[in-house]
Design a protein around this motif. Sequence first.
Motif, PDB file in Angstrom:
ATOM      1  N   ASN A 183       0.813  -1.220   0.000  1.00 33.12           N
ATOM      2  CA  ASN A 183       0.000   0.000   0.000  1.00 33.12           C
ATOM      3  C   ASN A 183       0.845   1.268   0.000  1.00 33.12           C
ATOM      4  N   ARG A 184       2.036   1.180  -0.599  1.00 33.54           N
ATOM      5  CA  ARG A 184       2.927   2.344  -0.717  1.00 33.54           C
ATOM      6  C   ARG A 184       2.979   2.814  -2.169  1.00 33.54           C
ATOM      7  N   LEU A 185       2.815   4.114  -2.369  1.00 31.17           N
ATOM      8  CA  LEU A 185       2.996   4.737  -3.677  1.00 31.17           C
ATOM      9  C   LEU A 185       4.316   5.492  -3.689  1.00 31.17           C
ATOM     10  N   VAL A 186       5.159   5.191  -4.674  1.00 35.13           N
ATOM     11  CA  VAL A 186       6.393   5.947  -4.897  1.00 35.13           C
ATOM     12  C   VAL A 186       6.247   6.728  -6.189  1.00 35.13           C
ATOM     13  N   VAL A 187       6.560   8.013  -6.136  1.00 32.49           N
ATOM     14  CA  VAL A 187       6.588   8.862  -7.334  1.00 32.49           C
ATOM     15  C   VAL A 187       8.012   9.363  -7.493  1.00 32.49           C
ATOM     16  N   MET A 188       8.608   9.106  -8.639  1.00 34.06           N
ATOM     17  CA  MET A 188       9.988   9.541  -8.883  1.00 34.06           C
ATOM     18  C   MET A 188      10.106  10.220 -10.242  1.00 34.06           C
ATOM     19  N   ALA A 189      10.980  11.202 -10.301  1.00 34.09           N
ATOM     20  CA  ALA A 189      11.270  11.891 -11.553  1.00 34.09           C
ATOM     21  C   ALA A 189      12.085  10.982 -12.461  1.00 34.09           C
ATOM     22  N   THR A 190      11.863  11.096 -13.764  1.00 29.83           N
ATOM     23  CA  THR A 190      12.667  10.343 -14.724  1.00 29.83           C
ATOM     24  C   THR A 190      13.307  11.306 -15.712  1.00 29.83           C
ATOM     25  N   HIS A 191      14.613  11.206 -15.800  1.00 29.21           N
ATOM     26  CA  HIS A 191      15.411  12.031 -16.710  1.00 29.21           C
ATOM     27  C   HIS A 191      16.755  11.342 -16.908  1.00 29.21           C
ATOM     28  N   GLN A 192      17.709  11.999 -17.519  1.00 30.45           N
ATOM     29  CA  GLN A 192      18.949  11.323 -17.884  1.00 30.45           C
ATOM     30  C   GLN A 192      19.909  11.121 -16.711  1.00 30.45           C
ATOM     31  N   LYS A 193      19.494  11.527 -15.508  1.00 29.57           N
ATOM     32  CA  LYS A 193      20.315  11.277 -14.317  1.00 29.57           C
ATOM     33  C   LYS A 193      19.605  10.378 -13.303  1.00 29.57           C
ATOM     34  N   SER A 194      18.397   9.944 -13.616  1.00 30.14           N
ATOM     35  CA  SER A 194      17.599   9.218 -12.618  1.00 30.14           C
ATOM     36  C   SER A 194      17.833   7.705 -12.700  1.00 30.14           C
ATOM     37  N   TRP A 195      19.036   7.291 -12.336  1.00 27.24           N
ATOM     38  CA  TRP A 195      19.373   5.870 -12.298  1.00 27.24           C
ATOM     39  C   TRP A 195      18.588   5.193 -11.183  1.00 27.24           C
ATOM     40  N   HIS A 196      17.979   4.060 -11.508  1.00 24.19           N
ATOM     41  CA  HIS A 196      17.237   3.314 -10.497  1.00 24.19           C
ATOM     42  C   HIS A 196      17.264   1.828 -10.852  1.00 24.19           C
ATOM     43  N   SER A 197      16.920   1.001  -9.885  1.00 25.83           N
ATOM     44  CA  SER A 197      16.994  -0.453 -10.065  1.00 25.83           C
ATOM     45  C   SER A 197      16.078  -1.124  -9.058  1.00 25.83           C
TER      46      SER A 197
END
Length: 271
Positions: A183-197
């Motif tokens: 029941n957790r919502l994560v909102v993250m920006a996406t651009h050319q520096k937004s490395w995620h995994s």
Amino acid sequence: MINRKEIAILITEKLTLQKSALKTRFLLNKNTIGFFYVDELLPSDLVREIHKNFPKIEETKHRKNIRENKYVAYQMNKYHPLLEEVIYAFQEENVVSCIAEICNAPDILPDENLYAGGLSLMTKGNHLSPHLDNSHDKNRQLWRVFNLLFYVAPDWRLENGGNLELWPNGLEGEPIEIISKFNRLVVMATHQKSWHSVNKVLVDDVRCCVSNYYFSEKPLLHSDDFHITTFRARPSEKSRDLILKADNHLRSAVRKVFKKGIRENPHQYKK
């Protein structure tokens, strides 16, 4: 059955209650990877019902290669109608406007095609390597600017693995690990520096996520340029990183010749 407009009202009410704190949290990280998360987004009984109706693994598409190992579902009319309602609740105007205000990002647009969105499932051993999301929508006309991840697997804990990792200082730094909590919502920006995994799932359980993207006519960073989904290895995986760099280079070269790819990306909802 509850519909998307009713779910959207519940989401908006929760976001509105915490709006000031969420704005502050996003701004603290805006210069690297802007993000915020909200717990207990929807009534627990509703989220358990969403989870109960997730497709079985054999009803999904397995994405397994050197870059990723996960299961996805996006042709939503094949599954329980509640799943389509919750996905598109995040695309209702009141929800989009609320998130736009929190992130100070006007003129963002949802994606009814669910390009690279929909449902994501991960079982033991599944993972997602550090990566940058594709910069554009399926028609290469709009910029991808936000990623919304809503986790619905009950009792998910840190030690289960399968958690979101953000790399705000690049892959030479340490990641921020965000538990794929029920029941957790994560909102993250996406651009050319937004490395995620997503780190490897370590238990015999299934991590379930409802995924949406928002787009815009302008990128979040003025320095952004077109890029394909770009994968790297973890800092300790030197040999694997060389292979992924070569893979990125080859796929980028193809996209320079074929602007929309050699074939249409099947990961979209064909209504």
